[in-house]
Design a protein around this motif. Structure first.
Motif, PDB file in Angstrom:
ATOM      1  N   UNK A  86       0.847  -1.190   0.000  1.00 14.11           N
ATOM      2  CA  UNK A  86       0.000   0.000   0.000  1.00 14.11           C
ATOM      3  C   UNK A  86       0.879   1.235   0.000  1.00 14.11           C
ATOM      4  N   UNK A  87       0.326   2.331  -0.498  1.00 16.45           N
ATOM      5  CA  UNK A  87       0.995   3.624  -0.421  1.00 16.45           C
ATOM      6  C   UNK A  87       0.339   4.496   0.644  1.00 16.45           C
ATOM      7  N   UNK A  88      -0.630   3.941   1.342  1.00 15.09           N
ATOM      8  CA  UNK A  88      -1.393   4.661   2.357  1.00 15.09           C
ATOM      9  C   UNK A  88      -0.788   4.357   3.728  1.00 15.09           C
ATOM     10  N   UNK A  89      -0.188   5.355   4.348  1.00 11.74           N
ATOM     11  CA  UNK A  89       0.497   5.145   5.631  1.00 11.74           C
ATOM     12  C   UNK A  89      -0.480   4.713   6.713  1.00 11.74           C
ATOM     13  N   UNK A  90      -1.646   5.333   6.765  1.00  8.91           N
ATOM     14  CA  UNK A  90      -2.641   4.959   7.775  1.00  8.91           C
ATOM     15  C   UNK A  90      -3.029   3.493   7.621  1.00  8.91           C
ATOM     16  N   UNK A  91      -3.287   3.074   6.389  1.00 11.62           N
ATOM     17  CA  UNK A  91      -3.647   1.682   6.131  1.00 11.62           C
ATOM     18  C   UNK A  91      -2.520   0.739   6.549  1.00 11.62           C
ATOM     19  N   UNK A  92      -1.292   1.104   6.227  1.00  7.95           N
ATOM     20  CA  UNK A  92      -0.144   0.266   6.583  1.00  7.95           C
ATOM     21  C   UNK A  92      -0.041   0.097   8.097  1.00  7.95           C
ATOM     22  N   UNK A  93      -0.163   1.192   8.820  1.00  3.89           N
ATOM     23  CA  UNK A  93      -0.030   1.138  10.284  1.00  3.89           C
ATOM     24  C   UNK A  93      -1.173   0.343  10.899  1.00  3.89           C
ATOM     25  N   UNK A  94      -2.384   0.500  10.383  1.00  2.20           N
ATOM     26  CA  UNK A  94      -3.530  -0.194  10.964  1.00  2.20           C
ATOM     27  C   UNK A  94      -3.513  -1.695  10.696  1.00  2.20           C
ATOM     28  N   UNK A  95      -3.016  -2.105   9.535  1.00  2.00           N
ATOM     29  CA  UNK A  95      -3.082  -3.519   9.177  1.00  2.00           C
ATOM     30  C   UNK A  95      -1.839  -4.315   9.547  1.00  2.00           C
ATOM     31  N   UNK A  96      -0.708  -3.641   9.695  1.00  2.43           N
ATOM     32  CA  UNK A  96       0.568  -4.354   9.783  1.00  2.43           C
ATOM     33  C   UNK A  96       1.050  -4.624  11.196  1.00  2.43           C
ATOM     34  N   UNK A  97       1.865  -5.669  11.300  1.00  2.00           N
ATOM     35  CA  UNK A  97       2.681  -5.887  12.489  1.00  2.00           C
ATOM     36  C   UNK A  97       4.061  -5.292  12.247  1.00  2.00           C
ATOM     37  N   UNK A  98       4.463  -5.249  10.982  1.00  2.00           N
ATOM     38  CA  UNK A  98       5.724  -4.626  10.557  1.00  2.00           C
ATOM     39  C   UNK A  98       5.459  -3.872   9.268  1.00  2.00           C
ATOM     40  N   UNK A  99       5.959  -2.646   9.161  1.00  2.00           N
ATOM     41  CA  UNK A  99       5.873  -1.873   7.923  1.00  2.00           C
ATOM     42  C   UNK A  99       7.274  -1.795   7.338  1.00  2.00           C
ATOM     43  N   UNK A 100       7.396  -2.276   6.110  1.00  2.00           N
ATOM     44  CA  UNK A 100       8.653  -2.212   5.384  1.00  2.00           C
ATOM     45  C   UNK A 100       8.555  -1.032   4.424  1.00  2.00           C
ATOM     46  N   UNK A 101       9.470  -0.081   4.560  1.00  2.00           N
ATOM     47  CA  UNK A 101       9.486   1.094   3.704  1.00  2.00           C
ATOM     48  C   UNK A 101      10.583   0.909   2.667  1.00  2.00           C
ATOM     49  N   UNK A 102      10.201   1.037   1.400  1.00  2.00           N
ATOM     50  CA  UNK A 102      11.141   0.886   0.296  1.00  2.00           C
ATOM     51  C   UNK A 102      11.385   2.231  -0.376  1.00  2.00           C
ATOM     52  N   UNK A 103      12.556   2.366  -0.985  1.00  2.00           N
ATOM     53  CA  UNK A 103      12.882   3.579  -1.727  1.00  2.00           C
ATOM     54  C   UNK A 103      12.247   3.513  -3.110  1.00  2.00           C
ATOM     55  N   UNK A 104      12.405   4.596  -3.863  1.00  2.00           N
ATOM     56  CA  UNK A 104      12.018   4.609  -5.263  1.00  2.00           C
ATOM     57  C   UNK A 104      12.910   3.618  -6.016  1.00  2.00           C
ATOM     58  N   UNK A 105      12.600   3.394  -7.281  1.00  2.00           N
ATOM     59  CA  UNK A 105      13.389   2.478  -8.121  1.00  2.00           C
ATOM     60  C   UNK A 105      14.819   2.943  -8.261  1.00  2.00           C
ATOM     61  N   UNK A 106      15.741   2.061  -8.275  1.00  2.00           N
ATOM     62  CA  UNK A 106      15.561   0.657  -7.900  1.00  2.00           C
ATOM     63  C   UNK A 106      15.318   0.565  -6.392  1.00  2.00           C
ATOM     64  N   UNK A 107      14.328  -0.206  -6.019  1.00  2.00           N
ATOM     65  CA  UNK A 107      13.925  -0.281  -4.611  1.00  2.00           C
ATOM     66  C   UNK A 107      15.016  -0.857  -3.737  1.00  2.00           C
ATOM     67  N   UNK A 108      15.173  -0.208  -2.597  1.00  2.00           N
ATOM     68  CA  UNK A 108      16.038  -0.753  -1.553  1.00  2.00           C
ATOM     69  C   UNK A 108      15.334  -0.525  -0.223  1.00  2.00           C
ATOM     70  N   UNK A 109      15.663  -1.344   0.724  1.00  2.00           N
ATOM     71  CA  UNK A 109      15.047  -1.269   2.038  1.00  2.00           C
ATOM     72  C   UNK A 109      15.505  -0.009   2.753  1.00  2.00           C
ATOM     73  N   UNK A 110      14.554   0.827   3.138  1.00  2.00           N
ATOM     74  CA  UNK A 110      14.863   2.018   3.928  1.00  2.00           C
ATOM     75  C   UNK A 110      14.673   1.757   5.413  1.00  2.00           C
ATOM     76  N   UNK A 111      13.606   1.012   5.734  1.00  2.00           N
ATOM     77  CA  UNK A 111      13.317   0.754   7.145  1.00  2.00           C
ATOM     78  C   UNK A 111      12.354  -0.419   7.278  1.00  2.00           C
TER      79      UNK A 111
END
Length: 136
Positions: A69-94
């Motif tokens: 999802x690109x919706x932060x509220x949705x991510x926080x409400x549904x997740x146990x862990x939120x993985x944040x990726x960078x723009x292409x080429x994607x890399x793990x930010x957090x």
């Protein structure tokens, strides 16, 4: 979907189609379910209902759900862990652990204890990308 048993999928609303899609997936009792922005095209009210339904169904199924999802509220409400990726080429930010009690209130997200802090943690990662000019 009581009263719609004889209807074809194309005759159902977007929300009913999504419910049917989730039901078809859960029938297989998979260990892992991949969902790529499944609620993006829904109106706000249907989206919240579907988020609540997914929360209940995924717990009952005991499945791991990987939800894009690109919706932060949705991510926080549904997740146990939120993985944040960078723009292409994607890399793990957090990888941010979301330690909010369940069940979570999808209809009034800010009433969930700890929601503000979890949202801020995820938003901080996105904000750093915006400030760095990485997101357009």
């Amino acid at each position: 979907m009581l009263g719609f048993e004889q209807h074809f999928p194309s005759q159902l609303s977007g929300g009913m189609q999504k419910r049917g899609s989730i039901a078809r997936t859960l029938v297989y009792r998979l260990d892992v379910i991949l969902m790529d922005e499944p609620f993006g095209a829904l109106d706000a009210q249907t989206r919240m209902v579907m988020q609540s339904d997914l929360q209940t169904l995924s717990v009952e199924a005991g499945a791991t759900v990987i939800f894009v999802t690109h919706d932060i509220t949705e991510a926080v409400l549904l997740a146990d862990d939120v993985v944040v990726l960078s723009q292409r080429p994607s890399k793990l930010l957090a990888n941010i652990a979301i330690d909010l009690p369940r069940p979570r209130n999808m209809f009034e997200p800010f009433k969930n204890p700890g929601f503000d802090a979890a949202y801020d943690a995820v938003w901080t990662e996105f904000r750093s990308q915006i400030q760095a000019g990485q997101i357009h």
